[in-house]
Design an enzyme around this catalytic site. Sequence first.
Site, PDB file in Angstrom:
ATOM      1  N   ARG A 294       0.853  -1.189   0.000  1.00  0.00           N
ATOM      2  CA  ARG A 294       0.000   0.000   0.000  1.00  0.00           C
ATOM      3  C   ARG A 294       0.890   1.241   0.000  1.00  0.00           C
ATOM      4  NH1 ARG A 294      -3.509  -2.770  -1.530  1.00  0.00           N
ATOM      5  NH2 ARG A 294      -5.524  -3.208  -0.549  1.00  0.00           N
TER       6      ARG A 294
ATOM      7  N   HIS B 280      -1.053   0.102  -9.670  1.00  0.00           N
ATOM      8  CA  HIS B 280      -1.776  -0.789  -8.741  1.00  0.00           C
ATOM      9  C   HIS B 280      -2.384  -1.963  -9.514  1.00  0.00           C
ATOM     10  CE1 HIS B 280      -4.036  -1.120  -4.672  1.00  0.00           C
ATOM     11  NE2 HIS B 280      -3.804  -2.322  -5.211  1.00  0.00           N
TER      12      HIS B 280
HETATM   13  P1  NAP Z   1      -1.908 -11.491   5.115  1.00  0.00           P
HETATM   14  O1  NAP Z   1      -2.141 -12.883   4.673  1.00  0.00           O
HETATM   15  O2  NAP Z   1      -2.807 -10.906   6.141  1.00  0.00           O
HETATM   16  O3  NAP Z   1      -0.388 -11.408   5.634  1.00  0.00           O
HETATM   17  C1  NAP Z   1       0.118 -10.296   6.271  1.00  0.00           C
HETATM   18  C2  NAP Z   1       1.541 -10.585   6.719  1.00  0.00           C
HETATM   19  O4  NAP Z   1       2.094  -9.383   7.239  1.00  0.00           O
HETATM   20  C3  NAP Z   1       1.603 -11.628   7.828  1.00  0.00           C
HETATM   21  O5  NAP Z   1       2.731 -12.443   7.652  1.00  0.00           O
HETATM   22  C4  NAP Z   1       1.791 -10.769   9.080  1.00  0.00           C
HETATM   23  O6  NAP Z   1       2.495 -11.416  10.114  1.00  0.00           O
HETATM   24  C5  NAP Z   1       2.617  -9.644   8.545  1.00  0.00           C
HETATM   25  N1  NAP Z   1       2.494  -8.461   9.400  1.00  0.00           N
HETATM   26  C6  NAP Z   1       1.389  -7.754   9.702  1.00  0.00           C
HETATM   27  N2  NAP Z   1       1.675  -6.753  10.551  1.00  0.00           N
HETATM   28  C7  NAP Z   1       3.002  -6.833  10.789  1.00  0.00           C
HETATM   29  C8  NAP Z   1       3.907  -6.087  11.584  1.00  0.00           C
HETATM   30  N3  NAP Z   1       3.501  -5.036  12.338  1.00  0.00           N
HETATM   31  N4  NAP Z   1       5.207  -6.453  11.604  1.00  0.00           N
HETATM   32  C9  NAP Z   1       5.630  -7.500  10.871  1.00  0.00           C
HETATM   33  N5  NAP Z   1       4.817  -8.264  10.103  1.00  0.00           N
HETATM   34  C10 NAP Z   1       3.521  -7.926  10.052  1.00  0.00           C
HETATM   35  O7  NAP Z   1      -1.944 -10.485   3.885  1.00  0.00           O
HETATM   36  P2  NAP Z   1      -1.816 -10.861   2.326  1.00  0.00           P
HETATM   37  O8  NAP Z   1      -3.052 -11.519   1.838  1.00  0.00           O
HETATM   38  O9  NAP Z   1      -0.516 -11.546   2.120  1.00  0.00           O
HETATM   39  O10 NAP Z   1      -1.754  -9.393   1.679  1.00  0.00           O
HETATM   40  C11 NAP Z   1      -0.803  -8.443   2.078  1.00  0.00           C
HETATM   41  C12 NAP Z   1      -1.159  -7.073   1.502  1.00  0.00           C
HETATM   42  O11 NAP Z   1      -0.863  -7.021   0.109  1.00  0.00           O
HETATM   43  C13 NAP Z   1      -2.640  -6.705   1.553  1.00  0.00           C
HETATM   44  O12 NAP Z   1      -3.005  -6.231   2.836  1.00  0.00           O
HETATM   45  C14 NAP Z   1      -2.742  -5.622   0.492  1.00  0.00           C
HETATM   46  O13 NAP Z   1      -2.564  -4.356   1.068  1.00  0.00           O
HETATM   47  C15 NAP Z   1      -1.570  -5.925  -0.452  1.00  0.00           C
HETATM   48  N6  NAP Z   1      -2.016  -6.307  -1.806  1.00  0.00           N
HETATM   49  C16 NAP Z   1      -1.585  -5.549  -2.864  1.00  0.00           C
HETATM   50  C17 NAP Z   1      -1.968  -5.908  -4.137  1.00  0.00           C
HETATM   51  C18 NAP Z   1      -1.506  -5.125  -5.330  1.00  0.00           C
HETATM   52  O14 NAP Z   1      -1.985  -5.354  -6.443  1.00  0.00           O
HETATM   53  N7  NAP Z   1      -0.551  -4.250  -5.194  1.00  0.00           N
HETATM   54  C19 NAP Z   1      -2.792  -7.033  -4.353  1.00  0.00           C
HETATM   55  C20 NAP Z   1      -3.201  -7.756  -3.251  1.00  0.00           C
HETATM   56  C21 NAP Z   1      -2.811  -7.385  -1.972  1.00  0.00           C
HETATM   57  P3  NAP Z   1       1.834 -12.621  10.991  1.00  0.00           P
HETATM   58  O15 NAP Z   1       1.532 -13.707  10.001  1.00  0.00           O
HETATM   59  O16 NAP Z   1       2.884 -12.976  11.920  1.00  0.00           O
HETATM   60  O17 NAP Z   1       0.582 -12.068  11.594  1.00  0.00           O
HETATM   61  C1  GLV Z   2      -5.314  -5.264  -3.847  1.00  0.00           C
HETATM   62  O1  GLV Z   2      -4.669  -4.284  -3.658  1.00  0.00           O
HETATM   63  C2  GLV Z   2      -5.874  -6.092  -2.818  1.00  0.00           C
HETATM   64  O2  GLV Z   2      -5.778  -5.721  -1.643  1.00  0.00           O
HETATM   65  O3  GLV Z   2      -6.445  -7.151  -3.161  1.00  0.00           O
END
Ligand code: NAP
Ligand code: GLV
Length: 309
Positions: free
Chosen positions: A224, A272
């Site tokens: 983000r 994005h």
């Molecule tokens: P997720 O499954 O919720 O994983 C989040 C990870 O971040 C977990 O490993 C968590 O640790 C870690 N984390 C959270 N807070 C932290 C902190 N304070 N310090 C260290 N580690 C921390 O999320 P996801 O599905 O992988 O997605 C991640 C993000 O990608 C989304 O929230 C979104 O903003 C972004 N995204 C971007 C796109 C794009 O097109 N650019 C597309 C999809 C998603 P723990 O496991 O230990 O809790």
């Molecule tokens: C994209 O940014 C998502 O959070 O799925």
Amino acid sequence: MSIVIIRNDGKTDLWKAALLRQDSTVKVYDHREDHPREAITMALIWKHPKGSLRPYPNLKCIASAGAGVDFIFEDPEAPTHLPITRVVDPYLASDMSEHVLAVILGELKHLYAYKAQQLAGHWQPRSYARIQDVTVGVMGLGELGALTAKDLARVGFRVLGWSRTQKDIPGVSCFHGEAGQREFLSKANMLVCLLPLTPETTGILNREVFARLPKGAYVVNVARGGHLVDVDLLEQIDAGHLSGACLDVYHQEPLPKGHPFWKHPKIMMTPHYASVSDTHSVVPQILENYHRLSSGKELLHQVDKDKGY
Ligand code: NAP
Ligand code: GLV
């Protein structure tokens, strides 16, 4: 029982059609059309206008149409006492992993610099680097980060991962918490941010963190815009400590005209689009939760509101 789709990015008809294609009995409305507000039990939303979740007295669930839920917590009028769900989908994870791999290989092989040199009519071979020479650090080892880290390790990068709690991922050296962050950063030639945006992670890509990276490190932010302190990135690139960055996400999207990122020779931008929910693949989990709402079963992929992700 009905679903309202609240988004203003031109994709409402696509989602509506995908929902109806997989279940023609479901009642689904665009928030801009006339619709029975008392009948709405699920709001399927993506960057909804603030306050637009208010007029639904019988709403039972807020479903993000993507992985991130930060935009829901940013709406002070969102009924966040309700269950919030998010997307967990194999394509969302593998598309992200492919994007990050492409970006890292592009930088490793100097493709962005060579394109700039080409436009300037400048012939200048650069120093050669191989996959095995590079250590990639992935911040966030959740659904997207863990797969990205594993895939990078599979193609031969040395991979480090950092998360809130300790992980065990084959081929990835895992660090966690504040205590593990310093060592993680000190070894990462390329830093990939795949954290959720929460109060703890806002502005995490800042001057202090960049200063802990080895000289010449490259930053990839696909999480983000709020993770990045823009001026700190520019300062560290212009000072020569960072070699550049590839950004997919921004504080304001589209990035305002005139923002220094647009014309910066060492910043690569994508709009994005690293990984976008595939309606065909995602709709079954939305419908499953819609039906679970009426049977009172626990919903899939619920967000932990205390953690904010
Ligand atoms: P997720 O499954 O919720 O994983 C989040 C990870 O971040 C977990 O490993 C968590 O640790 C870690 N984390 C959270 N807070 C932290 C902190 N304070 N310090 C260290 N580690 C921390 O999320 P996801 O599905 O992988 O997605 C991640 C993000 O990608 C989304 O929230 C979104 O903003 C972004 N995204 C971007 C796109 C794009 O097109 N650019 C597309 C999809 C998603 P723990 O496991 O230990 O809790
Ligand atoms: C994209 O940014 C998502 O959070 O799925």
